[in-house]
Motif scaffolding. Sequence first.
Motif, short mmCIF file in Angstrom:
data_model
loop_
_atom_site.label_atom_id
_atom_site.label_comp_id
_atom_site.label_asym_id
_atom_site.label_seq_id
_atom_site.Cartn_x
_atom_site.Cartn_y
_atom_site.Cartn_z
N MET A 1 0.84 -1.19 0.00
CA MET A 1 0.00 0.00 0.00
C MET A 1 0.88 1.24 0.00
O MET A 1 1.93 1.28 0.63
CB MET A 1 -0.92 0.00 1.22
CG MET A 1 -1.74 1.25 1.37
SD MET A 1 -3.14 1.07 2.48
CE MET A 1 -4.29 0.21 1.41
N ALA A 159 1.23 5.55 -6.44
CA ALA A 159 0.22 4.49 -6.36
C ALA A 159 -0.21 4.05 -7.75
O ALA A 159 -0.35 2.84 -8.02
CB ALA A 159 -0.99 4.97 -5.56
N HIS A 163 0.40 0.46 -9.35
CA HIS A 163 -0.89 -0.25 -9.41
C HIS A 163 -1.28 -0.82 -8.05
O HIS A 163 -1.71 -1.97 -7.93
CB HIS A 163 -0.85 -1.36 -10.48
CG HIS A 163 -0.51 -0.86 -11.84
ND1 HIS A 163 -1.37 -0.11 -12.61
CD2 HIS A 163 0.64 -0.97 -12.57
CE1 HIS A 163 -0.79 0.21 -13.75
NE2 HIS A 163 0.43 -0.29 -13.76
N GLN A 164 -1.11 0.01 -7.03
CA GLN A 164 -1.44 -0.38 -5.66
C GLN A 164 -2.40 0.63 -5.05
O GLN A 164 -2.46 1.79 -5.49
CB GLN A 164 -0.17 -0.48 -4.80
CG GLN A 164 0.82 -1.52 -5.27
CD GLN A 164 0.30 -2.94 -5.18
OE1 GLN A 164 -0.53 -3.25 -4.33
NE2 GLN A 164 0.76 -3.80 -6.07
N ALA A 222 -4.33 2.55 -9.92
CA ALA A 222 -4.55 2.15 -8.53
C ALA A 222 -5.96 1.56 -8.39
O ALA A 222 -6.91 2.11 -8.94
CB ALA A 222 -4.40 3.33 -7.58
#
Length: 250
Positions: A1, A159, A163-164, A222
Amino acid sequence: MIVKYGGNAMKSLELRRGVARELADLRREMPVVVVHGGGPAIERELARRGIESRFVEGLRVTTPEIMDIVETALCRLNKELSQEIGEAVGLMGRDSLLLRGDPLDPVRLGRVGQVRGVNTALLHALLAAGITPVVGCVAVAEDGEALNVNADTAAGAVAGAMHQGALFLTDVDGVYRSYPDPSTLAPTLTRAEIQEGIEAGWIAGGMLPKVTAALSALDAGAPFAVIASGMVAGTVRAAAHGRAGTRLFP
């Protein structure tokens, strides 16, 4: 994260260290990248030199002199946060071109920038080694000089690039439909509801750049973004697991 830790949520040393402990605890459950601002620290340094701040649309007008002060203040805070979180390394945009940026509006804003590229390979390498990256919101431009980047914007860019999910810690509990009525805190919001809130005016002021950064993160890849308080003990883990704050979806 990806966790954005803002200046307003780190006004006291005790609070800052408390959040650092929570971030260290969260790291036992998932890899964490911390992106931080530092408005109060910057303001102290400017005041010490007798320099008055000027803002345009919420962004600090950054002359070359002020950019030097911003970078100095954030670098020190960056190292302090890394030490307090533990098993972490402090990084700025200059480090291995971690954050590459472009000037946003040089005529009106000076050295204020937007992120156009993130060295995700560096972040992944550190995470794979069990090290938490702590990223200060200074990017580097094509001319090799530093740019002052809004911390919400920087966190959203990181982010999206990784891709979180993103967690934006601030000094309110989330997005309210009628602030400060606690019954109007929105647990979730879609893009359509966010646009409605902006048009209706219940998303405005200091919440607007956070929501805008969250939308940019969603646009870039994200899966979700959360806006939650960094002022209350225990909120970090609860927000990361969807039990606090406002969760935004595409």
